[in-house]
Design a protein around this motif. Structure first.
Motif, short mmCIF file in Angstrom:
data_model
loop_
_atom_site.label_atom_id
_atom_site.label_comp_id
_atom_site.label_asym_id
_atom_site.label_seq_id
_atom_site.Cartn_x
_atom_site.Cartn_y
_atom_site.Cartn_z
N HIS A 337 0.85 -1.18 0.00
CA HIS A 337 0.00 0.00 0.00
C HIS A 337 0.90 1.24 0.00
O HIS A 337 2.11 1.16 0.23
N ALA A 338 0.30 2.39 -0.25
CA ALA A 338 1.09 3.62 -0.37
C ALA A 338 1.88 3.93 0.90
O ALA A 338 2.93 4.57 0.85
N ASP A 339 1.38 3.48 2.06
CA ASP A 339 2.10 3.74 3.31
C ASP A 339 3.12 2.67 3.63
O ASP A 339 3.77 2.71 4.67
N GLY A 340 3.28 1.69 2.74
CA GLY A 340 4.28 0.64 2.94
C GLY A 340 3.75 -0.62 3.58
O GLY A 340 4.50 -1.60 3.71
N GLN A 341 2.48 -0.66 3.97
CA GLN A 341 1.93 -1.90 4.52
C GLN A 341 1.84 -2.95 3.43
O GLN A 341 1.67 -2.64 2.25
N ILE A 342 1.91 -4.22 3.84
CA ILE A 342 1.91 -5.30 2.86
C ILE A 342 0.56 -5.39 2.16
O ILE A 342 -0.49 -5.23 2.77
N VAL A 348 8.73 -10.14 4.19
CA VAL A 348 9.34 -9.55 5.39
C VAL A 348 10.38 -8.45 5.14
O VAL A 348 10.26 -7.36 5.69
N TYR A 349 11.42 -8.72 4.33
CA TYR A 349 12.55 -7.79 4.26
C TYR A 349 12.13 -6.38 3.86
O TYR A 349 12.52 -5.39 4.51
N GLY A 350 11.35 -6.26 2.80
CA GLY A 350 10.92 -4.94 2.35
C GLY A 350 10.10 -4.21 3.37
O GLY A 350 10.08 -2.97 3.40
N SER A 351 9.39 -4.95 4.22
CA SER A 351 8.65 -4.33 5.32
C SER A 351 9.58 -3.94 6.45
O SER A 351 9.51 -2.83 6.99
N ARG A 426 2.50 -11.81 9.01
CA ARG A 426 2.48 -10.54 9.74
C ARG A 426 3.35 -9.49 9.06
O ARG A 426 4.43 -9.79 8.57
N ASP A 427 2.85 -8.27 9.06
CA ASP A 427 3.58 -7.13 8.53
C ASP A 427 4.72 -6.80 9.48
O ASP A 427 4.51 -6.59 10.68
N HIS A 428 5.95 -6.76 8.96
CA HIS A 428 7.13 -6.51 9.80
C HIS A 428 7.62 -5.06 9.74
O HIS A 428 8.78 -4.80 10.03
N SER A 429 6.73 -4.13 9.39
CA SER A 429 7.15 -2.73 9.39
C SER A 429 6.92 -2.07 10.74
O SER A 429 7.33 -0.92 10.94
N PHE A 430 6.30 -2.79 11.68
CA PHE A 430 6.17 -2.33 13.07
C PHE A 430 5.69 -0.88 13.14
O PHE A 430 6.32 -0.03 13.76
N ARG A 431 4.56 -0.63 12.52
CA ARG A 431 4.10 0.75 12.42
C ARG A 431 3.02 1.04 13.45
O ARG A 431 2.34 0.14 13.95
N ILE A 432 2.87 2.31 13.76
CA ILE A 432 1.77 2.79 14.59
C ILE A 432 0.51 2.86 13.72
O ILE A 432 0.57 3.36 12.59
#
Length: 761
Positions: A337-342, A348-351, A426-432
Motif C-alpha cells: 500500500h502507499a504507506d508501505g503496509q503489505i 518480510v525484508y521490504g517491510s 504478519r507485517d514486519h514494518s512495526f508501524r503505529i
C-alpha cells in the motif's frame, strides 16, 4: 489469492531498453516482478555435490554437509531438526506426505483430480500440459504447515508444484482437506498460473530458497534443466555458507593457521549480537542498542530468501552483499500500500527495512531463534526483551483488556494478512496504526481491521482521545507515494521532499526516485542525479533506471561512475542504461569499465535464460547496441519459451518499427492478439502501428479498444483522444478526456490536453 502474488521472490528482471515511452510504461506494469511461494517437497534426485578430492583450499570453500556440524553444534542442530527449514523439501514417502491419498477427489473448474496410492508411489490424476487427465507420481513434498504442496516431474528436468494443496491445519481450524490455491480463478492448462506453467516451476521459482547449494543448470540449447543440490532442505550451509575452511580451522588440520581468526573460516559469521545490550534511554524512554549495529550481515543473508526480489546472479553464499545477487522490489502498487503496509506477498525484508526497529539496530535473531525459527519468547515477551512492560504491556498503553483482543503488541503493530488461502503473514514494518491515513487515502489500519463495524474516522478520533494527539509514527512517506500513484498536482514536490529526507527508509526514498521518472525536469533531474551517490545501493539502482530516458551524452555523464559501483547489481543496471553507448567513442578507462559491466549484465540475463523476460531484456540490449540479428533472435526465443508472454510481442513489434519493418511488426501483434485478445497493450501498440501506416480508421478502432480495456490508463486515454482530434472528432475527443479526468482525478496531462482541445474549437 491475487494472480502473481505467490511465495517465491522474483528471479527475473524484465525491462525494455530505450524503446519508446509507451513501451517503457507497459513493461513497468506488465513485467512486474512476479513470484510464487510453494511451501516445502523432492524430485529427480539430483546428486549431492561431492567434496573435492584436493586438499582444502582457503580460497575456494566448498560445502561439507550438516553431518560435519553436529559434533560441535549439537544444540543448534537439535533446534533446527523438524523446523520449517528442515522440512522445506522432502522425498515423498510415508513419513513426509500429509495429504489424503486414499482415493480422495477434488473438483475445480470442471476438472476432477484424484489423489491415490500406486504400487510404490503417491499418485495424482489431474489435468496436464494439454488439459487432458493424466497420472503423475508425486516426487517431493514442499512445505509442512499450514499447508503442504507436492512436486511433480515433467519432461526436461522440470519440477512443477501442484496448485491443489493439502490444508495441514487441524479440523477444528478448517484443515485436513484438499484446496486450490486460486479458488476464485478458473485456471486452465493455458494459464501461466496452472501447475504445469512457468510460474509454478520449482527449478526457477522455488529451488533457490528451499534447498542448499542449489545449481539451476539450465541448458538453453535443449531448454532443459539438470538442477542439483547438496542437501534437499534448508540446512546449515544454506545460511552460514560453505564450511570447508571452518572445518579445517575447527579440526586444526594442516593449513588451519591461515584461516582468518575473525571469520573462523566461515563466509557468513553471525556475530553481530555478541556483547550487545539494549538499554532504555533516559531522554526518550526508548530502548537503545549498545553498541550500535554497524553491519547487517544477518539481515542480508535472511533477505536473500525472505524478500520480494529479482535474482540477477548466482548466490553462492560466499559473503557477498545482498545486491551482488539480488534486486529487492520497491514499494510498488499491488505489493505494498502507499504507506508501505503489505498488500501482496513480500516476505518480510521490504517491510522490515521500513521500520524504526531496523533503524535502531534490531536484527532478525533478536526476535527469532535462527535455528528453530520460533520466537525467543511467547506473546508480548518477545517485545518486552527491550520495551518496558509497565510502559507498554499495560492498559494505559493499549487501552484494551489485558489478555484480550488488542492487548498483544502484534495486534496493533504487526497486523496479519492471509496468503495462499490459509497462511497468515504478519507485517514486519512495526508501524503505529494510522486510521487517519485510511480516511485520507484508503490504506488499511489495525484498528478497523478488528473493529470492522466502525469507520476510520471513529478510530482516528479514538486515538486522539486516548493519547491527546493524532498518531504520527516513524514512516512519513505515505502522502508522497499516494500523491505519485494518484498523479496529484503536488506529487513532484512531495516526492522531491521524500528523496531528500535521509531520515526516511531507503526503500521509500528509492520508490520516490523511481516515481520521479514521470516528472523529470531540471529540479527533479538534479535530485535523481544526487541519488546516484546515495549510501543505499537500492536508491542508487533506482536512480540509474529512472535516468534511462535521458539523451545518451547526458546519461553517460551521470551514470558513468556507477559502472564501478561496489554492488554488482548496480553495475549491471548501469551497463544496461548505457547499452547504446559505442565503446569506440569512449576513452580507454571508460571503455574497460563499460565493457566489464556489460559482461556482468549479460551474465545476469543468462542466469535467467529459462525465462522469457531475460530474452526480452537481451533483445533490447542487443538492439541498443546495433546488433539486429541477435536482438531478433532473443525476442523470438522469448516467444518460444512462452507464447503467452505479452512483453515479447510488444518489444519485438517495436524492434521491427526501428528496423522499418512495420509489416512484420503487424504480424507479430496479430499473433499476440490471437492469443491475448483482451490485452489493452497489444491493441494500443497495434493502433500506433496503424497510425504510422496511415490507416487512421483502423487505428481509431484499436486505440478505442485499448482505452475500453484499460480505462484507468491515462496514456491510452490521451493517445486515443489525440487520434480522435486528428481525425476531426474534437467533440468526441473532449468527451474521452472528460471521462478520463472523471476516473483518474488529478491527471495533469489529461487536464492540459482538455485545455488545448477546448482552445482549438
Amino acid at each position: 489469492m491475487a494472480r502473481n502474488k505467490q511465495h517465491k521472490p522474483p528471479a527475473s528482471h524484465a525491462r525494455s531498453l530505450r524503446t519508446n515511452a509507451l513501451i517503457s510504461a507497459i513493461l513497468v506494469t506488465v513485467m512486474a516482478i512476479v513470484a510464487t511461494w510453494f511451501l516445502l517437497s523432492e524430485n529427480q534426485a539430483p546428486e549431492p555435490t561431492p567434496a573435492p578430492d584436493a586438499a582444502p583450499s582457503l580460497t575456494t570453500p566448498y560445502f561439507v554437509g550438516r553431518d560435519t556440524c553436529t559434533g560441535c553444534h549439537a544444540t543448534e542442530v537439535e533446534n533446527w531438526t523438524q523446523s520449517h527449514h528442515d522440512l522445506a523439501m522432502q522425498p515423498a514417502n510415508e513419513n513426509t506426505v500429509l495429504g489424503d491419498f486414499s482415493g480422495a477427489e477434488f473438483h475445480y473448474n470442471g476438472i476432477t483430480s484424484k489423489f491415490y496410492r500406486g504400487a510404490q508411489d503417491f499418485m495424482v490424476e489431474t489435468d496436464g500440459p494439454t488439459g487432458s487427465l493424466q497420472d503423475y507420481p508425486i516426487h517431493y513434498t514442499f512445505g509442512v504447515f499450514p499447508l503442504q504442496q507436492y512436486l511433480v516431474e515433467l519432461p526436461g528436468g522440470r519440477l512443477q508444484a501442484l496448485n491443489i494443496a493439502w490444508d495441514a491445519r487441524p479440523v477444528d481450524q478448517g484443515g485436513q482437506r484438499w484446496f486450490h490455491l486460486y479458488p476464485d480463478e478458473a485456471l486452465t492448462y493455458q494459464d501461466p498460473l496452472h501447475w504445469t506453467g512457468a510460474q509454478q516451476n520449482w527449478n526457477f521459482m522455488c529451488a533457490e530458497c528451499h534447498s542448499t547449494q542449489v545449481e539451476k543448470n539450465y541448458d538453453s540449447a535443449s531448454r532443459s534443466y539438470h538442477t542439483t543440490w547438496s542437501e534437499i532442505d534448508v540446512s546449515c550451509e544454506a545460511c552460514h555458507g560453505p564450511a570447508s575452511n571452518h572445518l579445517l580451522w575447527a579440526k586444526q588440520e594442516p593449513g588451519w593457521q591461515q584461516v582468518d581468526s575473525n571469520s573462523l573460516g566461515l563466509t557468513h559469521r553471525f556475530d553481530e549480537r555478541e556483547g550487545v545490550a539494549w538499554r532504555v534511554s533516559e531522554a526518550t524512554g526508548q530502548p537503545v542498542r549498545h553498541p550500535a549495529r554497524t553491519t547487517e550481515t544477518e539481515i542480508q543473508v535472511c533477505a536473500a530468501c525472505h524478500s520480494r526480489r529479482a535474482q540477477l546472479f548466482e548466490d553462492d553464499r560466499t559473503g557477498q552483499p545482498l545486491m551482488d545477487s539480488f534486486l529487492p522490489s520497491l514499494l510498488t502498487a499491488g505489493d505494498y500500500h502507499a504507506d508501505g503496509q503489505i498488500d501482496g506477498e513480500v516476505y518480510v525484508y521490504g517491510s522490515f527495512i521500513q521500520s524504526k526497529m531496523y533503524q535502531a539496530g534490531v536484527t532478525c535473531s533478536d526476535c527469532h531463534n535462527p535455528h528453530s525459527l520460533e520466537l525467543r519468547a511467547p506473546g508480548n515477551g518477545v517485545c518486552l526483551q527491550c520495551h518496558s512492560a509497565p510502559a507498554y504491556d499495560s492498559t494505559q498503553h493499549h487501552f484494551h483488556s489485558m489478555d484480550g483482543a488488542g492487548s498483544q503488541c502484534v495486534d496493533c503493530h504487526m497486523p496479519a494478512k492471509e496468503f495462499m488461502v490459509v497462511d497468515p503473514r504478519r507485517d514486519h514494518s512495526f508501524r503505529i496504526p494510522r486510521p487517519d491515513q485510511t480516511a485520507a487515502m484508503g490504506t488499511p489500519n489495525a484498528c478497523t481491521g478488528c473493529h470492522n463495524d466502525q469507520t476510520p474516522q471513529w478510530a482516528a478520533d479514538q486515538l486522539v482521545n486516548w493519547y491527546g494527539h493524532p498518531p504520527r509514527g516513524y514512516q512519513q512517506f505515505a502522502g508522497a507515494l499516494n500523491a505519485a500513484r494518484t498523479q496529484a498536482p503536488d506529487a513532484e514536490y512531495q516526492l522531491l521532499a521524500l528523496v531528500r529526507d535521509t531520515q526516511q527508509p531507503a526503500i521509500a526514498r528509492a520508490t520516490a526516485v523511481n516515481a520521479l521518472g514521470n516528472w523529470l525536469n531540471q529540479e527533479s533531474l538534479q535530485a535523481v542525479a544526487q541519488a546516484l551517490s546515495d549510501d543505499s545501493p537500492l536508491v542508487r539502482s533506482s536512480a540509474v533506471q529512472t535516468l534511462q530516458p535521458l539523451p545518451a551524452e547526458q546519461r553517460l555523464q551521470l551514470i558513468r561512475p556507477l559502472l564501478d559501483d561496489p554492488e554488482k547489481v548496480v553495475r549491471a543496471l548501469a551497463a544496461e542504461a548505457l547499452s547504446d553507448i559505442p565503446l569506440s567513442a569512449l576513452p580507454m578507462t571508460d571503455r574497460i569499465a563499460l565493457g566489464n559491466a556489460s559482461e556482468e549484465y549479460l551474465e545476469s540475463q543468462q542466469h535467467n535464460a529459462d525465462t522469457p523476460s531475460a530474452h526480452v531484456n537481451l533483445g533490447s540490449f542487443y538492439a541498443a547496441q546495433g546488433k539486429p540479428s541477435q536482438a531478433e533472435a532473443s525476442f523470438r526465443e522469448a516467444l518460444a519459451l512462452d507464447p503467452g508472454w505479452l512483453p515479447a510481442y510488444i518489444n519485438l513489434a517495436d524492434f521491427y518499427r526501428t528496423q522499418n519493418r512495420d509489416r512484420d511488426g503487424a504480424q507479430v501483434l496479430k499473433e499476440g492478439l490471437s492469443r491475448l485478445p483482451q490485452s489493452a497493450d497489444l491493441h494500443h501498440s497495434m493502433g500506433l502501428l496503424q497510425v504510422r501506416q496511415r490507416d487512421l480508421e483502423s487505428a481509431l478502432e484499436s486505440l478505442e479498444r485499448a482505452e475500453q480495456l484499460a480505462p484507468d490508463n491515462a496514456r491510452y486515454v490521451y493517445v486515443y483522444a489525440v487520434a480522435l482530434h486528428s481525425a476531426g472528432n474534437t467533440a468526441q475527443a473532449l468527451a474521452v478526456v472528460e471521462g478520463g479526468i472523471n476516473r483518474l482525478g488529478n491527471n495533469l496531462s489529461l487536464k492540459e490536453l482538455r485545455r488545448q482541445l477546448e482552445s482549438s474549437r
